[in-house]
Scaffold this motif. Structure first.
Motif, PDB file in Angstrom:
ATOM      1  N   VAL A 199       0.845  -1.268   0.049  1.00 51.86           N
ATOM      2  CA  VAL A 199      -0.173   0.036  -0.021  1.00 51.86           C
ATOM      3  C   VAL A 199       0.861   1.454   0.020  1.00 51.86           C
ATOM      4  O   VAL A 199       0.553   2.204  -0.747  1.00 51.86           O
ATOM      5  CB  VAL A 199      -1.037  -0.080   1.100  1.00 51.86           C
ATOM      6  N   ILE A 200       1.772   1.139   0.801  1.00 50.09           N
ATOM      7  CA  ILE A 200       2.743   2.100   0.884  1.00 50.09           C
ATOM      8  C   ILE A 200       3.410   2.526  -0.495  1.00 50.09           C
ATOM      9  O   ILE A 200       3.679   3.825  -0.921  1.00 50.09           O
ATOM     10  CB  ILE A 200       3.993   2.117   1.938  1.00 50.09           C
ATOM     11  N   ALA A 201       3.809   1.460  -1.026  1.00 54.96           N
ATOM     12  CA  ALA A 201       4.619   1.785  -2.641  1.00 54.96           C
ATOM     13  C   ALA A 201       3.504   2.084  -3.408  1.00 54.96           C
ATOM     14  O   ALA A 201       4.102   2.919  -4.426  1.00 54.96           O
ATOM     15  CB  ALA A 201       5.069   0.237  -2.722  1.00 54.96           C
ATOM     16  N   GLN A 202       2.494   1.747  -3.398  1.00 56.24           N
ATOM     17  CA  GLN A 202       1.424   2.238  -4.399  1.00 56.24           C
ATOM     18  C   GLN A 202       1.377   3.913  -4.219  1.00 56.24           C
ATOM     19  O   GLN A 202       0.924   4.653  -5.465  1.00 56.24           O
ATOM     20  CB  GLN A 202      -0.087   1.665  -4.279  1.00 56.24           C
ATOM     21  N   ARG A 203       1.179   4.384  -3.038  1.00 58.02           N
ATOM     22  CA  ARG A 203       1.128   5.729  -2.684  1.00 58.02           C
ATOM     23  C   ARG A 203       2.464   6.805  -2.773  1.00 58.02           C
ATOM     24  O   ARG A 203       2.368   7.720  -2.821  1.00 58.02           O
ATOM     25  CB  ARG A 203       0.526   6.081  -1.443  1.00 58.02           C
ATOM     26  N   ALA A 204       3.626   5.983  -2.732  1.00 56.56           N
ATOM     27  CA  ALA A 204       4.939   6.667  -2.510  1.00 56.56           C
ATOM     28  C   ALA A 204       5.264   7.132  -3.934  1.00 56.56           C
ATOM     29  O   ALA A 204       5.051   6.574  -5.015  1.00 56.56           O
ATOM     30  CB  ALA A 204       6.036   5.917  -2.241  1.00 56.56           C
ATOM     31  N   ALA A 205       6.444   8.389  -4.087  1.00 52.85           N
ATOM     32  CA  ALA A 205       6.674   8.846  -4.948  1.00 52.85           C
ATOM     33  C   ALA A 205       8.210   7.892  -5.428  1.00 52.85           C
ATOM     34  O   ALA A 205       8.800   8.064  -6.548  1.00 52.85           O
ATOM     35  CB  ALA A 205       7.103  10.446  -5.039  1.00 52.85           C
ATOM     36  N   SER A 206       8.787   7.471  -4.381  1.00 53.75           N
ATOM     37  CA  SER A 206       9.805   6.661  -4.580  1.00 53.75           C
ATOM     38  C   SER A 206       9.587   5.371  -4.966  1.00 53.75           C
ATOM     39  O   SER A 206       8.685   4.628  -4.795  1.00 53.75           O
ATOM     40  CB  SER A 206      10.494   6.687  -3.182  1.00 53.75           C
ATOM     41  N   TYR A 207      10.588   4.627  -5.444  1.00 53.33           N
ATOM     42  CA  TYR A 207      10.692   3.302  -6.020  1.00 53.33           C
ATOM     43  C   TYR A 207      11.180   2.370  -4.708  1.00 53.33           C
ATOM     44  O   TYR A 207      10.643   1.113  -4.923  1.00 53.33           O
ATOM     45  CB  TYR A 207      11.418   2.892  -7.340  1.00 53.33           C
ATOM     46  N   TRP A 208      11.706   2.588  -3.883  1.00 54.46           N
ATOM     47  CA  TRP A 208      12.352   1.621  -2.883  1.00 54.46           C
ATOM     48  C   TRP A 208      11.163   0.993  -2.294  1.00 54.46           C
ATOM     49  O   TRP A 208      11.689  -0.278  -1.913  1.00 54.46           O
ATOM     50  CB  TRP A 208      13.257   2.362  -1.829  1.00 54.46           C
ATOM     51  N   PRO A 209      10.142   1.368  -1.898  1.00 53.77           N
ATOM     52  CA  PRO A 209       9.103   0.506  -1.124  1.00 53.77           C
ATOM     53  C   PRO A 209       8.757  -0.620  -2.395  1.00 53.77           C
ATOM     54  O   PRO A 209       8.462  -1.759  -1.877  1.00 53.77           O
ATOM     55  CB  PRO A 209       8.010   1.284  -1.168  1.00 53.77           C
ATOM     56  N   ILE A 210       8.697  -0.527  -3.488  1.00 48.59           N
ATOM     57  CA  ILE A 210       8.457  -1.542  -4.352  1.00 48.59           C
ATOM     58  C   ILE A 210       9.496  -2.458  -4.480  1.00 48.59           C
ATOM     59  O   ILE A 210       9.094  -3.760  -4.470  1.00 48.59           O
ATOM     60  CB  ILE A 210       8.228  -1.049  -5.839  1.00 48.59           C
ATOM     61  N   TRP A 211      10.579  -2.101  -4.358  1.00 46.16           N
ATOM     62  CA  TRP A 211      11.787  -3.110  -4.349  1.00 46.16           C
ATOM     63  C   TRP A 211      11.902  -3.702  -2.951  1.00 46.16           C
ATOM     64  O   TRP A 211      12.209  -5.139  -2.892  1.00 46.16           O
ATOM     65  CB  TRP A 211      13.367  -2.442  -4.266  1.00 46.16           C
ATOM     66  N   PHE A 212      11.325  -3.197  -1.866  1.00 42.83           N
ATOM     67  CA  PHE A 212      11.368  -3.872  -0.557  1.00 42.83           C
ATOM     68  C   PHE A 212      10.374  -4.847  -0.594  1.00 42.83           C
ATOM     69  O   PHE A 212      10.162  -6.097  -0.066  1.00 42.83           O
ATOM     70  CB  PHE A 212      11.162  -2.722   0.544  1.00 42.83           C
ATOM     71  N   ALA A 213       8.956  -4.473  -1.143  1.00 43.60           N
ATOM     72  CA  ALA A 213       8.039  -5.392  -1.086  1.00 43.60           C
ATOM     73  C   ALA A 213       8.320  -6.615  -2.020  1.00 43.60           C
ATOM     74  O   ALA A 213       7.998  -7.794  -1.802  1.00 43.60           O
ATOM     75  CB  ALA A 213       6.557  -4.489  -1.785  1.00 43.60           C
ATOM     76  N   GLY A 214       9.195  -6.333  -3.395  1.00 46.39           N
ATOM     77  CA  GLY A 214       9.392  -7.307  -3.965  1.00 46.39           C
ATOM     78  C   GLY A 214      10.402  -8.590  -3.214  1.00 46.39           C
ATOM     79  O   GLY A 214      10.444  -9.670  -3.455  1.00 46.39           O
ATOM     80  N   PHE A 215      11.539  -8.013  -2.434  1.00 47.42           N
ATOM     81  CA  PHE A 215      12.175  -8.984  -1.743  1.00 47.42           C
ATOM     82  C   PHE A 215      11.607  -9.559  -0.783  1.00 47.42           C
ATOM     83  O   PHE A 215      11.750 -10.777  -0.357  1.00 47.42           O
ATOM     84  CB  PHE A 215      13.705  -8.167  -1.097  1.00 47.42           C
ATOM     85  N   HIS A 216      10.704  -8.979  -0.021  1.00 40.96           N
ATOM     86  CA  HIS A 216       9.981  -9.420   1.191  1.00 40.96           C
ATOM     87  C   HIS A 216       8.752 -10.315   0.563  1.00 40.96           C
ATOM     88  O   HIS A 216       8.505 -11.566   1.269  1.00 40.96           O
ATOM     89  CB  HIS A 216       9.207  -8.361   1.940  1.00 40.96           C
ATOM     90  N   SER A 217       8.393 -10.181  -0.603  1.00 44.10           N
ATOM     91  CA  SER A 217       7.491 -11.482  -1.098  1.00 44.10           C
ATOM     92  C   SER A 217       8.056 -12.747  -1.143  1.00 44.10           C
ATOM     93  O   SER A 217       7.491 -13.631  -1.371  1.00 44.10           O
ATOM     94  CB  SER A 217       6.634 -10.956  -2.663  1.00 44.10           C
ATOM     95  N   VAL A 218       9.349 -12.743  -1.604  1.00 44.01           N
ATOM     96  CA  VAL A 218      10.270 -14.047  -1.733  1.00 44.01           C
ATOM     97  C   VAL A 218      10.098 -14.447  -0.245  1.00 44.01           C
ATOM     98  O   VAL A 218      10.006 -16.007  -0.136  1.00 44.01           O
ATOM     99  CB  VAL A 218      11.723 -13.833  -2.038  1.00 44.01           C
ATOM    100  N   ALA A 219      10.252 -13.959   0.889  1.00 47.09           N
ATOM    101  CA  ALA A 219      10.221 -14.530   2.042  1.00 47.09           C
ATOM    102  C   ALA A 219       9.058 -15.131   2.314  1.00 47.09           C
ATOM    103  O   ALA A 219       8.526 -16.158   3.076  1.00 47.09           O
ATOM    104  CB  ALA A 219      10.506 -13.508   3.281  1.00 47.09           C
ATOM    105  N   VAL A 220       7.792 -14.436   1.891  1.00 48.27           N
ATOM    106  CA  VAL A 220       6.501 -14.848   2.140  1.00 48.27           C
ATOM    107  C   VAL A 220       6.065 -15.926   1.373  1.00 48.27           C
ATOM    108  O   VAL A 220       5.447 -17.101   1.763  1.00 48.27           O
ATOM    109  CB  VAL A 220       5.371 -13.743   1.667  1.00 48.27           C
ATOM    110  N   ALA A 221       6.466 -15.898   0.031  1.00 45.19           N
ATOM    111  CA  ALA A 221       6.388 -17.227  -0.717  1.00 45.19           C
ATOM    112  C   ALA A 221       7.146 -18.417  -0.245  1.00 45.19           C
ATOM    113  O   ALA A 221       6.469 -19.626  -0.246  1.00 45.19           O
ATOM    114  CB  ALA A 221       6.919 -16.992  -2.049  1.00 45.19           C
TER     115      ALA A 221
END
Length: 126
Positions: free
Chosen positions: A59-81
Motif C-alpha cells: 500500500v505504501i509503495a502504491q502511494r509513494a513517489a519513490s521506488y524503494w518501497p516497491i523493491w522492499f515489497a518485491g524482496f519481502h514477497s520472496v520470504a512470504v512465498a
C-alpha cells in the motif's frame, strides 16, 4: 537491522517513517512469537505477520513517489512465498523458511536504504 531501519525512518520522510514502524513492529512481533511458542509452532503466526507487512508495504509503495518501497515489497514477497511453501510442504522444506526469511531481509533493507540515499542525492521529495 536497527541502523537500516533508523536510516529509513530518519531520511525516508513520512513514507520511510511509516515503513520503519511497520518493519520494527513485524520484527518485534516475530521475536515475541518465537519466544512464546518456539520457532516451529510459531511459523503460521509469523507467516501472518509477514503477509501483513507485505500488504502494508505494498500500500505504501502504491502511494509513494519513490521506488524503494516497491523493491522492499518485491524482496519481502520472496520470504512470504517461502513461508507458504513451508506451510504447504512441512516435511520437505524444514529449514528453508527460516533461512530464506533471514536472507531476503538483507536485500530488502539494502534496497530501501540505497533507494532513500539515491533519492536524497537526486534531490527528489521523500
Amino acid at each position: 537491522m536497527l541502523c537500516s531501519v533508523g536510516l529509513i525512518a530518519h531520511r525516508g520522510g513520512r513514507v520511510g517513517q511509516q515503513a520503519a514502524f511497520a518493519i520494527m513492529l513485524a520484527a518485534v512481533t516475530t521475536l515475541t512469537l518465537h519466544v512464546h511458542f518456539g520457532i516451529e509452532r510459531s511459523q503460521p503466526f509469523v507467516l501472518f505477520v509477514d503477509c501483513a507487512l507485505l500488504a502494508y508495504i505494498s500500500v505504501i509503495a502504491q502511494r509513494a513517489a519513490s521506488y524503494w518501497p516497491i523493491w522492499f515489497a518485491g524482496f519481502h514477497s520472496v520470504a512470504v512465498a517461502t513461508g507458504l511453501a513451508r506451510m504447504i510442504f512441512p516435511v520437505s522444506v524444514p529449514q528453508i523458511y527460516i533461512d530464506a526469511s533471514e536472507f531476503w531481509a538483507l536485500p530488502a533493507l539494502g534496497a530501501a536504504v540505497a533507494g532513500i540515499l539515491l533519492d536524497r542525492r537526486a534531490g527528489l521529495p521523500t
